[in-house]
Design a protein around this motif. Structure first.
Motif, PDB file in Angstrom:
ATOM      1  N   LEU A   1      71.391  39.367  20.905  1.00 52.03           N
ATOM      2  CA  LEU A   1      70.472  39.546  19.771  1.00 52.03           C
ATOM      3  C   LEU A   1      70.377  41.014  19.361  1.00 52.03           C
ATOM      4  CD1 LEU A   1      67.590  37.113  20.813  1.00 52.03           C
ATOM      5  CD2 LEU A   1      69.294  36.761  19.002  1.00 52.03           C
ATOM      6  N   PHE A   2      70.338  41.901  20.340  1.00 51.38           N
ATOM      7  CA  PHE A   2      70.244  43.340  20.072  1.00 51.38           C
ATOM      8  C   PHE A   2      71.451  43.811  19.255  1.00 51.38           C
ATOM      9  CE2 PHE A   2      70.712  47.801  21.890  1.00 51.38           C
ATOM     10  CZ  PHE A   2      69.781  48.361  21.033  1.00 51.38           C
ATOM     11  N   ARG A   3      72.633  43.418  19.701  1.00 44.29           N
ATOM     12  CA  ARG A   3      73.841  43.856  19.011  1.00 44.29           C
ATOM     13  C   ARG A   3      73.899  43.291  17.593  1.00 44.29           C
ATOM     14  NH1 ARG A   3      76.565  48.409  19.860  1.00 44.29           N
ATOM     15  NH2 ARG A   3      78.680  48.184  19.119  1.00 44.29           N
TER      16      ARG A   3
ATOM     17  N   PRO B   1      79.638  45.481  15.084  1.00 46.78           N
ATOM     18  CA  PRO B   1      80.501  44.478  15.713  1.00 46.78           C
ATOM     19  C   PRO B   1      80.594  44.726  17.221  1.00 46.78           C
ATOM     20  CG  PRO B   1      81.821  46.115  14.586  1.00 46.78           C
ATOM     21  CD  PRO B   1      80.380  46.416  14.261  1.00 46.78           C
ATOM     22  N   PHE B   2      80.802  43.659  17.954  1.00 49.20           N
ATOM     23  CA  PHE B   2      81.075  43.849  19.372  1.00 49.20           C
ATOM     24  C   PHE B   2      82.200  42.947  19.820  1.00 49.20           C
ATOM     25  CE2 PHE B   2      77.494  41.008  19.084  1.00 49.20           C
ATOM     26  CZ  PHE B   2      77.483  40.166  20.190  1.00 49.20           C
ATOM     27  N   GLN B   3      82.988  43.501  20.740  1.00 42.45           N
ATOM     28  CA  GLN B   3      84.206  42.841  21.182  1.00 42.45           C
ATOM     29  C   GLN B   3      84.237  42.713  22.691  1.00 42.45           C
ATOM     30  OE1 GLN B   3      87.759  44.580  19.702  1.00 42.45           O
ATOM     31  NE2 GLN B   3      87.149  44.424  17.569  1.00 42.45           N
TER      32      GLN B   3
ATOM     33  N   GLY C   1      88.346  44.248  23.574  1.00 44.03           N
ATOM     34  CA  GLY C   1      89.287  44.325  22.470  1.00 44.03           C
ATOM     35  C   GLY C   1      90.090  43.051  22.236  1.00 44.03           C
ATOM     36  N   LEU C   2      89.809  41.994  23.000  1.00 43.53           N
ATOM     37  CA  LEU C   2      90.569  40.750  22.880  1.00 43.53           C
ATOM     38  C   LEU C   2      90.074  39.874  21.740  1.00 43.53           C
ATOM     39  CD1 LEU C   2      90.883  39.850  26.664  1.00 43.53           C
ATOM     40  CD2 LEU C   2      92.614  40.886  25.180  1.00 43.53           C
ATOM     41  N   PHE C   3      88.765  39.834  21.557  1.00 42.96           N
ATOM     42  CA  PHE C   3      88.192  39.061  20.464  1.00 42.96           C
ATOM     43  C   PHE C   3      86.828  39.637  20.126  1.00 42.96           C
ATOM     44  CE2 PHE C   3      86.828  36.809  24.302  1.00 42.96           C
ATOM     45  CZ  PHE C   3      85.464  36.654  24.098  1.00 42.96           C
ATOM     46  N   ALA C   4      86.430  39.424  18.879  1.00 43.51           N
ATOM     47  CA  ALA C   4      85.126  39.896  18.409  1.00 43.51           C
ATOM     48  C   ALA C   4      84.130  38.749  18.442  1.00 43.51           C
ATOM     49  CB  ALA C   4      85.243  40.444  16.994  1.00 43.51           C
ATOM     50  N   VAL C   5      82.892  39.088  18.705  1.00 42.57           N
ATOM     51  CA  VAL C   5      81.812  38.115  18.620  1.00 42.57           C
ATOM     52  C   VAL C   5      81.251  38.206  17.207  1.00 42.57           C
ATOM     53  CG1 VAL C   5      79.555  37.434  19.514  1.00 42.57           C
ATOM     54  CG2 VAL C   5      81.289  38.347  21.073  1.00 42.57           C
ATOM     55  N   PRO C   6      81.324  37.123  16.446  1.00 42.40           N
ATOM     56  CA  PRO C   6      80.873  37.183  15.050  1.00 42.40           C
ATOM     57  C   PRO C   6      79.361  37.332  14.950  1.00 42.40           C
ATOM     58  CG  PRO C   6      81.481  34.935  15.624  1.00 42.40           C
ATOM     59  CD  PRO C   6      81.831  35.794  16.805  1.00 42.40           C
ATOM     60  N   PRO C   7      78.898  37.963  13.861  1.00 38.01           N
ATOM     61  CA  PRO C   7      77.448  38.123  13.700  1.00 38.01           C
ATOM     62  C   PRO C   7      76.767  36.778  13.473  1.00 38.01           C
ATOM     63  CG  PRO C   7      78.619  38.903  11.766  1.00 38.01           C
ATOM     64  CD  PRO C   7      79.654  38.552  12.777  1.00 38.01           C
ATOM     65  N   ALA C   8      75.553  36.666  13.995  1.00 36.81           N
ATOM     66  CA  ALA C   8      74.783  35.425  13.847  1.00 36.81           C
ATOM     67  C   ALA C   8      73.749  35.535  12.734  1.00 36.81           C
ATOM     68  CB  ALA C   8      74.100  35.065  15.152  1.00 36.81           C
ATOM     69  N   PHE C   9      73.381  36.775  12.386  1.00 39.56           N
ATOM     70  CA  PHE C   9      72.400  36.989  11.322  1.00 39.56           C
ATOM     71  C   PHE C   9      72.558  38.402  10.782  1.00 39.56           C
ATOM     72  CE2 PHE C   9      70.312  37.569  15.460  1.00 39.56           C
ATOM     73  CZ  PHE C   9      69.825  38.858  15.366  1.00 39.56           C
TER      74      PHE C   9
ATOM     75  N   ILE D   1      63.970  44.433  20.097  1.00 39.13           N
ATOM     76  CA  ILE D   1      64.832  43.765  21.079  1.00 39.13           C
ATOM     77  C   ILE D   1      65.410  44.778  22.064  1.00 39.13           C
ATOM     78  CG2 ILE D   1      66.966  42.457  21.384  1.00 39.13           C
ATOM     79  CD1 ILE D   1      66.316  41.067  18.728  1.00 39.13           C
ATOM     80  N   GLY D   2      65.767  45.962  21.573  1.00 41.32           N
ATOM     81  CA  GLY D   2      66.283  47.007  22.466  1.00 41.32           C
ATOM     82  C   GLY D   2      65.271  47.380  23.533  1.00 41.32           C
ATOM     83  N   GLY D   3      64.007  47.486  23.147  1.00 39.93           N
ATOM     84  CA  GLY D   3      62.952  47.775  24.126  1.00 39.93           C
ATOM     85  C   GLY D   3      62.805  46.665  25.149  1.00 39.93           C
TER      86      GLY D   3
END
Length: 190
Positions: free
Chosen positions: A117-119, A125-127, A130-138, A148-150
């Motif tokens: 959720l934080f990312r 983007p987060f991977q 480097g093999l695959f990216a996690v697509p955004p959910a919102f 969320i970071g806190g």
């Protein structure tokens, strides 16, 4: 009605075994290693140059995704084929140990969820290595990212404290009580 295969139900509770199965032990120590590594990375990147910080954050994200996979695998294994041992304690000690284990599982699941959720809230983007990216959910939301970071940081510290107490209890069992509880989760031969 049970949905577990016959082989899984046969090893569900083993009153005579004195050690967990190899898969349970491997998943336990892999979880512990990932938690400590993730925590040290997060606490340490403020002390390194920016280019190394980005690499550390990328490694943290990849290891966090790996922790999510390990946690799901561990829960599935525990719920199906993982060996269950007779409780090491009775009474309040048994209840405290059970509560601590459940709290650790719950906190780990919360931490993984908060990490994703934080990312997403950061909109970056987060991977996975480097093999695959996690697509955004919102859509990105900086205010939500701060909140969320806190929470992610607070849960991390809570996990570390509780895991430290868990380790201390294992050492007390081993060195003071000498009851073999720690040996149940150590790798190697019985």
């Amino acid at each position: 009605m049970t949905i577990l295969p016959a082989a899984a139900t046969a090893v569900r509770t083993d009153q005579t075994a004195n050690r967990y199965d190899r898969t349970t032990i491997a998943l336990h120590w892999l979880t512990a290693g990932l938690v400590v590594t993730l925590f040290l990375l997060a606490e340490g990147w403020g002390f390194v140059p920016r280019d190394l910080r980005k690499a550390g954050q990328s490694l943290h994200i990849s290891l966090g995704i790996l922790l999510a996979a390990v946690l799901v695998t561990r829960l599935l294994w525990r719920g199906s084929a993982g060996r269950r041992l007779a409780p090491a304690n009775t009474g309040l000690l048994h209840l405290a140990a059970k509560a601590a284990h459940h709290a650790l599982y719950l906190l780990l699941a919360a931490q993984v969820t908060l990490g994703f959720l934080f990312r997403w809230a950061q909109g970056e983007p987060f991977q996975f290595f480097g093999l695959f990216a996690v697509p955004p959910a919102f859509a990105p939301d900086p205010d939500l990212a701060d909140t969320i970071g806190g929470l992610h940081n607070t849960v991390a510290w809570t996990i570390i404290v509780l895991a430290g107490l868990h380790a201390a209890a294992a050492l007390i069992h081993h060195y003071a009580l000498r009851d073999g509880v720690l040996r149940r989760m150590l790798p190697g031969r019985g």
